[in-house]
Enzyme design. Sequence first.
Site, PDB file in Angstrom:
ATOM      1  N   ASP A 387      10.809 -29.156 -45.581  1.00  0.00           N
ATOM      2  CA  ASP A 387      10.580 -28.602 -46.907  1.00  0.00           C
ATOM      3  C   ASP A 387       9.151 -28.040 -46.966  1.00  0.00           C
ATOM      4  O   ASP A 387       8.206 -28.683 -46.512  1.00  0.00           O
ATOM      5  CB  ASP A 387      10.760 -29.728 -47.932  1.00  0.00           C
ATOM      6  CG  ASP A 387      10.697 -29.221 -49.352  1.00  0.00           C
ATOM      7  OD1 ASP A 387      11.548 -28.392 -49.710  1.00  0.00           O
ATOM      8  OD2 ASP A 387       9.797 -29.658 -50.102  1.00  0.00           O
ATOM      9  N   GLU A 416      10.954 -24.064 -44.246  1.00  0.00           N
ATOM     10  CA  GLU A 416      10.594 -23.024 -45.200  1.00  0.00           C
ATOM     11  C   GLU A 416       9.177 -22.562 -44.860  1.00  0.00           C
ATOM     12  O   GLU A 416       8.210 -23.228 -45.215  1.00  0.00           O
ATOM     13  CB  GLU A 416      10.605 -23.588 -46.619  1.00  0.00           C
ATOM     14  CG  GLU A 416      11.958 -24.001 -47.130  1.00  0.00           C
ATOM     15  CD  GLU A 416      11.873 -24.492 -48.570  1.00  0.00           C
ATOM     16  OE1 GLU A 416      12.608 -23.966 -49.421  1.00  0.00           O
ATOM     17  OE2 GLU A 416      11.064 -25.394 -48.849  1.00  0.00           O
TER      18      GLU A 416
END
Length: 667
Positions: A387, A416
């Site tokens: 994340d 990400e």
Amino acid sequence: MTNQYLQAFMDDIDRITVVCDTPQVDILEISLSCDVMITLVSQTSTSYTYQTNLPLPLDTPIFAIVNGEKIPVLFRYIARLPLFDDYFYYDGILGYTYTPEQTEFKLWAPGATQVYLLLDDVPYEMIKQERGVYTYTFLGNCLHQTYMYGIYRHTDYHEVVDPYTKAVTVNGERGVIVTVPTASKVPLPPVDVPIIYEMHVRDMSSHIDSGIQHKGMFLGLTEHNTHTSHLQKTGIDYMTSLGVTHVQMMPMADYSAQSVDETQPWRSYNWGYDPLHFNVPEGSYSTNPYDPMTRILECQAFIDKCHQEGLRVIMDVVYNHVYHIKEHSFEKIVPFYFFRRDEYGVLTDGTGVGNDFASERKMARKYIVDSVSYWAQTYQIDGFRFDLMGMLDIQTMQDVSRRLKAINPHIIILGEGWDMGTLPTPQKAMQANAHLISDIAFFNDKFRDNVKSFVSGQLGFEGIIFNQILGTAPYTHMNQMVQYVEVHDNYTLWDYLTLHNTSENDTIRLKRHRLATSMVLLTFGIPFLHAGQEFMRTKSGIENSYCSPDIINQMDWDRAFVYQDNIEYVTSLVHFRKEHPFFATTDFDTIKEMVKLIKSDEQIIAYCVKDLFIIHSANFYGKDLYLPHGTYTLLISSESISVKKWIVGSKGITVPPLSTLVLKKER
Ligand code: CA
């Protein structure tokens, strides 16, 4: 004796700041308990900063004697300097090492003056060793006892849960001594063409008619032959039937009780991006969050079941921040070390949730690397999705990759890679630095945005999407590109189309939706589907449903039943992809040689790979497309076209509006 209005901090190896709370105190006289001279270098209305003539000692407590009063000097901004890491970095095992005969505890806590192990509340003073490590060996069997660390920094005292703990009590309030079995190894062959399916433990079973007994729990996903009253398959059988290779679990490590209270989990809902204990499964997904072993064994049972069904498990990990910094063990154990601060000492907020984990510091990096290694080894996790990976530093991700690949060379790492946070640009694990972490994949938001624009009818996206299909910088090969149009974040594709193509009916919208999913599954790279995308998942127009009720987030199996045709279509694409190994080609140059562009205008992208012709049309009208003369077999059609053999003459073919076709040229 401590002056309640004065505090003294070490901000560098030769710098001390005395902070005066109100009422202000005039410092008339100051010296240090160690043998150095100090000189005032600056002063404000509330602080005095002093320089020392010699480096200050880091391994013995020091005091400032201010106006005759003895004030402890606490580590402050010195904790973020490389010299602190050089002095204190510890490369050994932390946490506890249990045997029935004895258990060894180790905590890294530089700056602490006294540390107690509290074993079922009984205090044992820990012994200070080198590099800020405190250790205690308990003789005897302490299995299933709770433990905390009581940490003194002079008079400052905190009780914390060990960040390395492998088990906790309900809501993560205390650590627990357990022995975690290594999950069974089910040998799965390496996957050439990964297809990722992202889902949430609770969503998969929470629907009232899911037919699953253990709703919202790990065990719910180990139940076979589950279905709705319409006989719509649900749960693990449903996931397996799609043919995907990897399930990506939204956070299943322990998250905060403020997000979901484990004592009454159905009172609230949360995706789980509020991490608490990184090495423990979330308690609300277990049948008994009060028993520390239950969540561990049930999480392993779920992973084991996935493996038996041929599904590999990717875990979404959230090391970029913690839920509440002031209450988190990291900040209490070594204040000012584990989180980034700006030049004024103020916490940075690149994550948007109030704190940024300082992965670039050696012990913070070690924590991340140790944590993923633990999950990979003990829980047999097959992949990790980071994340806000762009918040982390490159070296951390390189170390993560090296350690994980040593455990399992086929492990998948994706993240990400957004450009965010305060690290210097060359250090960020972001898309633009993809060449520095070439075995890590990135969510390709360009593909996502361009395909969404294309399928919703906007003009001029043909060329740019074709480049994304073939692979392009900043990525170095196709296995760095996660190709998707929908994830848990943002509107679902269905809701997006509802919002952007307001005047259209569901039949048209369905064609646009199907076109987008076809493009995901027929591209090179790593295709990624959001659970329910295959049946036009809607969250009723809610863009960020992280704490919306179950009714919004659940897999709506009634809707799945309605859109069975689409599920079958998506499943057929998944199988088509797996049957055509060329989709696994990763080298950009090889792909460019293999793929010939046929058309990229008039809202049509058409190209051939060997003898296959792949055609995507976002045109609202049927359009003629020139194809070489010959006989073709229709392998894939997003339309229900009954004719399977096409003889193509000089006029080519007519591509139906808003459709995807795959034709095979026979001769
Ligand atoms: Ca929890």
